[in-house]
Scaffold this motif. Sequence first.
Motif, PDB file in Angstrom:
ATOM      1  N   GLU A  29      26.900   2.078   3.348  1.00  0.00           N
ATOM      2  CA  GLU A  29      27.025   2.679   2.016  1.00  0.00           C
ATOM      3  C   GLU A  29      26.009   3.789   1.816  1.00  0.00           C
ATOM      4  O   GLU A  29      26.248   4.721   1.063  1.00  0.00           O
ATOM      5  CB  GLU A  29      26.876   1.605   0.942  1.00  0.00           C
ATOM      6  CG  GLU A  29      28.034   0.628   0.948  1.00  0.00           C
ATOM      7  CD  GLU A  29      27.913  -0.430  -0.117  1.00  0.00           C
ATOM      8  OE1 GLU A  29      26.791  -0.704  -0.589  1.00  0.00           O
ATOM      9  OE2 GLU A  29      28.957  -0.990  -0.482  1.00  0.00           O
ATOM     10  N   THR A  30      24.865   3.683   2.485  1.00  0.00           N
ATOM     11  CA  THR A  30      23.875   4.754   2.462  1.00  0.00           C
ATOM     12  C   THR A  30      23.862   5.376   3.854  1.00  0.00           C
ATOM     13  O   THR A  30      24.356   4.787   4.808  1.00  0.00           O
ATOM     14  CB  THR A  30      22.471   4.219   2.117  1.00  0.00           C
ATOM     15  OG1 THR A  30      22.076   3.262   3.104  1.00  0.00           O
ATOM     16  CG2 THR A  30      22.456   3.563   0.733  1.00  0.00           C
ATOM     17  N   SER A  51      31.737   4.960   4.848  1.00  0.00           N
ATOM     18  CA  SER A  51      30.985   4.381   3.734  1.00  0.00           C
ATOM     19  C   SER A  51      31.893   3.575   2.810  1.00  0.00           C
ATOM     20  O   SER A  51      31.426   3.017   1.829  1.00  0.00           O
ATOM     21  CB  SER A  51      30.280   5.485   2.940  1.00  0.00           C
ATOM     22  OG  SER A  51      31.232   6.395   2.416  1.00  0.00           O
ATOM     23  N   ASP A  72      23.407  -2.314   5.046  1.00  0.00           N
ATOM     24  CA  ASP A  72      23.283  -2.530   3.602  1.00  0.00           C
ATOM     25  C   ASP A  72      23.986  -3.807   3.160  1.00  0.00           C
ATOM     26  O   ASP A  72      24.643  -3.840   2.120  1.00  0.00           O
ATOM     27  CB  ASP A  72      23.833  -1.339   2.801  1.00  0.00           C
ATOM     28  CG  ASP A  72      23.279   0.003   3.245  1.00  0.00           C
ATOM     29  OD1 ASP A  72      22.053   0.084   3.432  1.00  0.00           O
ATOM     30  OD2 ASP A  72      24.064   0.954   3.403  1.00  0.00           O
TER      31      ASP A  72
END
Length: 145
Positions: A29-30, A51, A72
């Motif tokens: 996600e990051t 992502s 994450d």
Amino acid sequence: MMAIPQGSTTNNNVEMDPLYQARILLLAETAPPSGLIFRLQGSGAFLRTTSAMNDAFQLVAAWHPALLILQDWSARLAPWLTELSAYPACAGLPVLAIGMDGDANAMSALDAGASAYVSTPYSETLLLAQASALLKKTSTGNASQ
């Protein structure tokens, strides 16, 4: 004698490295650390990143990675991983989850179907060793692109 960059392999042992030509899907996600991407690609892995969970599901079904890395990790990913693990195309797909330190985080990932859990901050060397160990346990670790 030429120095070999860390994370790369020599011609003599390149095919013995389980990361060599392994299809690896990274759901992050990051932005994933550039060093991790460099070392995976330097090991000869075919790496795709996304992502979005929906994109990851479609990539798993269509591209058939040998390893799924979930960066994450949080408990909110547990239902998604449980659903993914139940999908027939994902049978035997090893999953390496990366998340915050703590037993609760690790347990939620493992309970949802992750094969291994690495807590942050992590050493890239340890992460690559975990990925290699998971690939050694599967027969699809050397899938061609």
